[in-house]
Design a protein around this motif. Structure first.
Motif, PDB file in Angstrom:
ATOM      1  N   ALA A  26      39.504  97.698 -47.559  1.00 26.12           N
ATOM      2  CA  ALA A  26      40.398  96.578 -47.543  1.00 26.12           C
ATOM      3  C   ALA A  26      40.832  96.547 -46.114  1.00 26.12           C
ATOM      4  O   ALA A  26      41.008  95.432 -45.634  1.00 26.12           O
ATOM      5  CB  ALA A  26      41.741  97.071 -48.438  1.00 26.12           C
ATOM      6  N   VAL A  27      40.795  97.513 -45.431  1.00 27.38           N
ATOM      7  CA  VAL A  27      40.995  97.583 -44.344  1.00 27.38           C
ATOM      8  C   VAL A  27      40.088  96.936 -42.997  1.00 27.38           C
ATOM      9  O   VAL A  27      40.352  96.123 -42.169  1.00 27.38           O
ATOM     10  CB  VAL A  27      41.695  98.946 -43.502  1.00 27.38           C
ATOM     11  N   TRP A  28      38.901  97.451 -43.277  1.00 25.03           N
ATOM     12  CA  TRP A  28      37.742  97.017 -42.508  1.00 25.03           C
ATOM     13  C   TRP A  28      36.882  95.978 -42.872  1.00 25.03           C
ATOM     14  O   TRP A  28      36.032  95.553 -42.191  1.00 25.03           O
ATOM     15  CB  TRP A  28      36.978  98.409 -42.014  1.00 25.03           C
ATOM     16  N   ILE A  29      37.179  95.538 -44.164  1.00 25.28           N
ATOM     17  CA  ILE A  29      36.430  94.281 -44.387  1.00 25.28           C
ATOM     18  C   ILE A  29      37.586  93.046 -44.755  1.00 25.28           C
ATOM     19  O   ILE A  29      37.532  91.947 -44.289  1.00 25.28           O
ATOM     20  CB  ILE A  29      35.676  94.326 -45.957  1.00 25.28           C
ATOM     21  N   GLY A  30      38.496  93.693 -45.533  1.00 22.53           N
ATOM     22  CA  GLY A  30      39.708  92.560 -45.802  1.00 22.53           C
ATOM     23  C   GLY A  30      40.402  91.990 -44.765  1.00 22.53           C
ATOM     24  O   GLY A  30      40.694  90.867 -44.674  1.00 22.53           O
ATOM     25  N   VAL A  31      40.852  92.903 -44.085  1.00 21.94           N
ATOM     26  CA  VAL A  31      41.855  92.497 -42.903  1.00 21.94           C
ATOM     27  C   VAL A  31      40.844  91.566 -41.858  1.00 21.94           C
ATOM     28  O   VAL A  31      41.491  90.626 -41.584  1.00 21.94           O
ATOM     29  CB  VAL A  31      42.567  93.624 -42.191  1.00 21.94           C
ATOM     30  N   PRO A  32      39.690  92.075 -41.411  1.00 18.12           N
ATOM     31  CA  PRO A  32      39.404  91.269 -40.797  1.00 18.12           C
ATOM     32  C   PRO A  32      38.800  89.823 -41.185  1.00 18.12           C
ATOM     33  O   PRO A  32      39.131  88.865 -40.524  1.00 18.12           O
ATOM     34  CB  PRO A  32      37.807  91.899 -40.019  1.00 18.12           C
ATOM     35  N   TYR A  33      38.582  89.843 -42.527  1.00 16.91           N
ATOM     36  CA  TYR A  33      38.249  88.744 -43.179  1.00 16.91           C
ATOM     37  C   TYR A  33      39.451  87.654 -43.095  1.00 16.91           C
ATOM     38  O   TYR A  33      39.532  86.492 -42.547  1.00 16.91           O
ATOM     39  CB  TYR A  33      37.922  88.762 -44.477  1.00 16.91           C
ATOM     40  N   LEU A  34      40.856  88.381 -43.354  1.00 15.13           N
ATOM     41  CA  LEU A  34      41.926  87.424 -43.458  1.00 15.13           C
ATOM     42  C   LEU A  34      42.051  86.883 -41.865  1.00 15.13           C
ATOM     43  O   LEU A  34      42.458  85.605 -41.686  1.00 15.13           O
ATOM     44  CB  LEU A  34      42.946  88.328 -44.060  1.00 15.13           C
ATOM     45  N   VAL A  35      42.052  87.884 -40.829  1.00 18.51           N
ATOM     46  CA  VAL A  35      42.550  87.457 -39.374  1.00 18.51           C
ATOM     47  C   VAL A  35      41.241  86.359 -39.063  1.00 18.51           C
ATOM     48  O   VAL A  35      41.996  85.320 -38.461  1.00 18.51           O
ATOM     49  CB  VAL A  35      42.404  88.830 -38.632  1.00 18.51           C
ATOM     50  N   THR A  36      40.315  86.500 -39.322  1.00 24.15           N
ATOM     51  CA  THR A  36      39.372  85.580 -38.823  1.00 24.15           C
ATOM     52  C   THR A  36      39.553  84.130 -39.479  1.00 24.15           C
ATOM     53  O   THR A  36      39.347  83.101 -38.921  1.00 24.15           O
ATOM     54  CB  THR A  36      37.695  86.052 -39.111  1.00 24.15           C
ATOM     55  N   GLN A  37      39.547  84.367 -40.905  1.00 22.51           N
ATOM     56  CA  GLN A  37      39.908  83.000 -41.458  1.00 22.51           C
ATOM     57  C   GLN A  37      41.068  82.204 -41.048  1.00 22.51           C
ATOM     58  O   GLN A  37      41.061  81.013 -41.153  1.00 22.51           O
ATOM     59  CB  GLN A  37      39.822  83.197 -43.139  1.00 22.51           C
ATOM     60  N   ALA A  38      42.144  83.086 -40.793  1.00 24.44           N
ATOM     61  CA  ALA A  38      43.544  82.451 -40.154  1.00 24.44           C
ATOM     62  C   ALA A  38      43.030  81.893 -38.976  1.00 24.44           C
ATOM     63  O   ALA A  38      43.657  80.849 -38.788  1.00 24.44           O
ATOM     64  CB  ALA A  38      44.528  83.674 -40.270  1.00 24.44           C
ATOM     65  N   TYR A  39      42.280  82.489 -38.020  1.00 20.53           N
ATOM     66  CA  TYR A  39      42.014  81.835 -36.928  1.00 20.53           C
ATOM     67  C   TYR A  39      41.258  80.579 -37.138  1.00 20.53           C
ATOM     68  O   TYR A  39      41.547  79.559 -36.416  1.00 20.53           O
ATOM     69  CB  TYR A  39      41.094  82.936 -36.115  1.00 20.53           C
ATOM     70  N   LEU A  93      39.078 107.776 -54.316  1.00 22.39           N
ATOM     71  CA  LEU A  93      38.777 106.308 -54.558  1.00 22.39           C
ATOM     72  C   LEU A  93      39.843 105.435 -53.976  1.00 22.39           C
ATOM     73  O   LEU A  93      39.238 104.353 -53.214  1.00 22.39           O
ATOM     74  CB  LEU A  93      39.102 106.078 -56.161  1.00 22.39           C
ATOM     75  N   ALA A  94      41.070 105.877 -53.734  1.00 26.69           N
ATOM     76  CA  ALA A  94      41.848 104.915 -52.916  1.00 26.69           C
ATOM     77  C   ALA A  94      41.701 105.119 -51.560  1.00 26.69           C
ATOM     78  O   ALA A  94      41.743 104.004 -50.977  1.00 26.69           O
ATOM     79  CB  ALA A  94      43.329 105.918 -53.186  1.00 26.69           C
ATOM     80  N   ALA A  95      41.170 106.107 -51.096  1.00 29.58           N
ATOM     81  CA  ALA A  95      40.811 106.181 -49.478  1.00 29.58           C
ATOM     82  C   ALA A  95      39.686 105.293 -49.452  1.00 29.58           C
ATOM     83  O   ALA A  95      39.665 104.589 -48.375  1.00 29.58           O
ATOM     84  CB  ALA A  95      40.461 107.391 -49.197  1.00 29.58           C
ATOM     85  N   LYS A  96      38.494 105.131 -50.185  1.00 29.87           N
ATOM     86  CA  LYS A  96      37.559 104.249 -50.188  1.00 29.87           C
ATOM     87  C   LYS A  96      38.024 102.891 -50.280  1.00 29.87           C
ATOM     88  O   LYS A  96      37.421 101.781 -49.410  1.00 29.87           O
ATOM     89  CB  LYS A  96      36.336 104.426 -51.072  1.00 29.87           C
ATOM     90  N   ALA A  97      38.813 102.379 -51.214  1.00 28.10           N
ATOM     91  CA  ALA A  97      39.325 101.121 -51.421  1.00 28.10           C
ATOM     92  C   ALA A  97      40.275 100.740 -50.242  1.00 28.10           C
ATOM     93  O   ALA A  97      39.998  99.743 -49.752  1.00 28.10           O
ATOM     94  CB  ALA A  97      40.099 100.874 -52.773  1.00 28.10           C
ATOM     95  N   THR A  98      41.075 101.609 -49.486  1.00 30.00           N
ATOM     96  CA  THR A  98      41.794 101.361 -48.388  1.00 30.00           C
ATOM     97  C   THR A  98      40.615 101.274 -47.208  1.00 30.00           C
ATOM     98  O   THR A  98      41.022 100.132 -46.584  1.00 30.00           O
ATOM     99  CB  THR A  98      42.572 102.626 -48.063  1.00 30.00           C
ATOM    100  N   PHE A  99      39.754 101.814 -46.985  1.00 28.17           N
ATOM    101  CA  PHE A  99      38.856 101.606 -46.144  1.00 28.17           C
ATOM    102  C   PHE A  99      38.178 100.122 -46.156  1.00 28.17           C
ATOM    103  O   PHE A  99      38.258  99.501 -44.975  1.00 28.17           O
ATOM    104  CB  PHE A  99      37.681 102.484 -46.143  1.00 28.17           C
TER     105      PHE A  99
END
Lengths: 313, 500
Positions: free
Chosen positions: B103-116, B95-101
């Motif tokens: 977070a990393v591949w949806i959450g981080v790109p979302y944060l980076v693109t929104q910050a941009y 469960l943690a691995a899926k949540a991490t995935f």
């Protein structure tokens, strides 16, 4: 010594269909236990219950000292399970799968892995979905044996494989046999006869017997009784005499509780004018056929009785 | 942890195409989106850009769903043939691995693109970290977690798509029942639905935990169905009539009425009755006044009580009103919905009609006077604004992360050309527009983009807004919610009911 696998009245129902009925068996440590039976007998269900893939409706099973419902996580680093219809990570290459599996197992043996890969001649960079059935099974074996499991559970592992691949897999299993317990299911008697130490026979969800092969072979005899004159078979033959038939002066049956001279004396006492009694050891296949046919006849008779009863009512 | 990383690495290697697709769409979106506020003076080009960014948003969400489906179904929890069931997977690690995935591949790109996007819009991203994280939380709650749950109780991609379609049909049906049916008893929502997000999060978390820990799929499906029902109930509950009474209390004795409402039927504007969609509507011309200077009143809902001379009486539920009332006199028409059977009982005789209004009262805060900006200019409270089109002039403003508060913007316009000297003589009048918060708590996009339109007449009377024309920006804050009454005695409701 605690058995590696032990079940107590293990029962599984899917809706109203009873697939397994009160199964009791014990697999001693170090045994190669073959669970045999025709297609649809409940072998796969039995194995899935043992592996905690399915949950029993009633009864219980213990595997490696744990209740089957407790099997999860770390304990599977001591169990290998390979099934003919298992869904593998098809998009991975053989190398990718082995690399992925390795960190899950603290006792993964890289040298053994290399040896298995060489032995099976696996195409390492090919994706599993592009492998033949035999190769896929070999890859599954390699990924399951490399961590030296304490228990190897195989569900119809050799079905549909060519004899060469089958022999390779059996050979790899036997190499592991001294350090492990093997539990496998099959509907092909010939393939397990040569190496199984114990056998259980499952039919229509019922365990007809479960015992050591040597004891089984000792227990069954094909008995041929030659009489002085033709005789009609009595109805009250012992229940241990299976498939009794008579042709002229000869009576043949399978004795399922053979106890040497004692049994022969019993035969002589049962018939008048016995000239000769021959008791031949039976190949496993003949034993199973006798049991299977008797089981089916009894089932048919029971069903007929039930139908007759309902009709009369 | 080792297992989590191992599963995460495997998934990343295996689904790099889906990851790349989602990231490329996100990048395309943030590159395209600023065209919405960039001054092009080309409405067609802007329209195309708008459509394209809308399409990219759809594609982005679809790519997220595809990614979620692929990664969760890689270790499907439904079925009895998956290889991983008999491997030493710890459910917590899986469960943690899926949540991490995710977070990393949806959450981080979302944060980076929104910050941009924030940086591109002229806002410093580091000043908005809490807001960005809040947006991320909402994205996960609305777009990720529900699909995660559905994927966890389906066995393969085909079934997942079918389940999603089923959910979509149910959701559409529910929304139609809740909001789409043409009935007048719809009220505005006085409170934000405070239960929705916590319930969604808690429900999904419980369902995922149960499913990963036990793989009791039917139990989890039951939990998810129960959760859907609960969420639907909260939507209905938050629209209950009684909540309007609680949210808009009767004014305390002695307190000044927020506004005065008079009925003003005249020959030109009589009380009329019409029928539409099996209901009758009584249109009452009214005059609003008494709104104090520096305040504004928003009529959200209204309810009606009709009392006949013989004591028979009918009270309506709250009905939506949606009217903005400003200082000065203002003429309007309110519409009472009533079933024809009830109306037949009252229309033949004089009645007393009492109308109760549920209103919000706003007080102006700060007033900023700035020259009308032709080029991008930061205006307090509004964000960064620029003139966008000629003709009906459009002032486009963008704000970071949150909508602006209630705003009134007034601009003076003149008959003079923009190159001429503008004097009081050629200043014709003031035109204005309001910015009202939509109400949603978050948007997929970190930059809120709102336009105000100022009309200028037509033909020879057409005026101009030029750079430097005085512009007044007034910011309002909510003072209270309250009720206000209007009683009409001895009135005769129209006998004739015309079709609409």
């Amino acid at each position: 010594m605690n058995p590696t696998i032990q079940t107590h009245n293990l029962t599984k129902r899917f809706g109203h269909t009873e697939v397994l009925r009160e199964i009791n068996l014990a697999v001693p440590e170090g045994a190669i236990y073959a669970l045999v039976g025709p297609n649809g007998a409940g072998k796969t269900t039995m194995i899935k219950l043992l592996m905690n893939i399915l949950r029993p409706t009633a009864g219980s099973a213990r595997v490696l000292g744990l209740e089957s419902h407790e099997l999860a996580g770390e304990v599977f680093s001591r169990i290998a399970y390979v099934s003919e219809n298992q869904e593998m990570p098809e998009a991975m290459t053989v190398t990718g799968m082995l690399e992925y599996m390795r960190p899950f197992y603290p006792r993964w043996d890289r040298e053994l892995e290399r040896q298995l890969v060489r032995q099976f001649d696996l195409p390492m960079e090919r994706k599993l979905k592009h492998l033949s059935r035999g190769m896929k099974m070999k890859a599954a074996f390699a990924s399951s044996l490399a961590y030296r499991p304490k228990l190897i559970v195989l569900d119809e592992p050799f079905t549909g494989l060519d004899p060469l691949v089958r022999d390779e897999l059996i050979e790899s299993l036997l190499e592991r046999a001294p350090e492990t317990t093997i539990f496998l299911s099959s509907h092909d008697l010939a393939e397990i006869e040569s190496f199984a130490s114990h056998v259980g026979y499952l039919e229509e969800g019922r365990m007809l017997f479960s015992e050591e092969m040597a004891v089984l072979a000792e227990r069954f005899r094909e008995v041929t009784v030659t009489l002085a004159s033709p005789v009609k078979l009595p109805h009250d033959l012992p229940s241990a005499w299976l498939q009794a038939e008579t042709v002229d002066c000869v009576v043949r049956f399978v004795h399922s509780e053979y106890r040497g001279e004692m049994s022969e004396r019993e035969v002589v006492e049962r018939f008048a004018g016995v000239r000769d009694v021959a008791c031949e050891a039976m190949p496993l296949r003949s034993i199973f056929l006798a049991i299977a046919k008797t089981g089916r006849m009894q089932n048919h008779a029971a069903q007929r009785t039930a139908v007759d009863g309902r009709t009369q009512a | 942890m080792r297992q989590v990383l191992n599963i995460f690495r495997k998934d990343t290697r295996q689904y790099w195409i889906e990851i790349a697709l989602s990231v490329v769409i996100a990048i395309a979106f943030v590159l395209m989106y600023p065209s919405q506020w960039k001054v092009t003076h080309d409405q067609n080009a802007d329209q195309h850009a708008l459509w394209f960014t809308a399409l990219l948003i759809l594609l982005l969400i679809t790519s997220w769903w595809l990614l979620i489906a692929r990664v969760i179904l890689a270790e499907s929890l439904v079925g009895d043939r998956q290889f991983w069931l008999t491997r030493p997977y710890e459910w917590k690690s899986l469960l943690a691995a899926k949540a991490t995935f995710l977070a990393v591949w949806i959450g981080v790109p979302y944060l980076v693109t929104q910050a941009y996007l924030l940086a591109e819009a002229g806002f410093h991203p580091l000043s908005y970290v809490p807001g960005l994280l809040y947006g991320l939380r909402c994205v996960f709650l609305v777009f990720v977690l529900p699909v995660f749950c559905v994927a966890a109780v389906t066995s393969n991609f085909g079934r997942l798509v079918l389940a999603m379609l089923g959910c979509f049909v149910l959701f559409t049906g529910f929304m139609f029942l809740a909001f789409g049916l043409p009935h007048g008893y719809m009220t505005s929502t006085p409170y934000p639905n405070a239960l929705l997000y916590p319930l969604l999060f808690a429900g999904c978390a419980v369902a995922l935990t149960v499913q990963y820990a036990t793989r009791r799929t039917w139990l989890t499906r039951g939990l998810l169905m129960g959760l859907s029902v609960l969420l639907a109930l909260t939507v209905f509950v938050y629209r209950m009539q009684s909540l309007v009474d609680r949210a808009y209390p009767q004014p305390s004795a002695g307190s000044a009425a927020p506004l005065i409402i008079r009925s003003i039927p005249t020959v030109a504007h009589p009380v009329e009755a019409r029928t539409w969609d099996k209901e009758d509507y009584i249109d009452l011309p009214v005059q609003y006044s008494g709104v104090a200077d520096g305040t504004a009143v928003f009529g959200d809902d209204m309810k009606f009580t009709i009392t006949a001379a013989d004591g028979s009486r009918w009270s309506s539920p709250w009905q939506a009103m949606q009217e903005r009332i400003l200082p000065g006199s203002q003429y309007a028409e309110i519409h009472m919905m009533i079933s024809p059977e009830i109306y037949d009982r009252f229309k033949q005789r004089p009645v007393t009609l009492q109308v109760t209004f549920a209103v919000r009262r706003y007080q102006s805060d700060t007033v900023t006077r700035v020259p009308f900006p032709m080029h991008e200019t930061a205006i307090a409270g509004l964000g960064i604004c620029a003139w966008k089109y000629e003709g009906p002039a459009i002032l486009n403003c963008r704000a970071a992360l949150h909508e602006t508060a209630l705003m009134h913007v007034a601009v003076q316009w003149s008959t003079a050309n923009c190159t001429e000297l503008r004097t009081l003589a050629n200043t014709i009048a003031e035109t204005d527009d309001w910015i009202e918060p939509y109400g949603p708590e978050f948007s997929l996009v970190s930059v809120w983009d709102r336009s105000m339109m100022f009309g200028y007449g037509a033909g020879d009377a057409r005026g101009r807004v030029c750079e430097g024309n005085p512009m007044t920006v007034t910011q309002y804050h909510l003072v209270n919610r309250t009720q206000s009454d209007m009683t009409l005695t001895n009135i005769q409701l129209p006998v004739e009911v015309h079709p609409t």
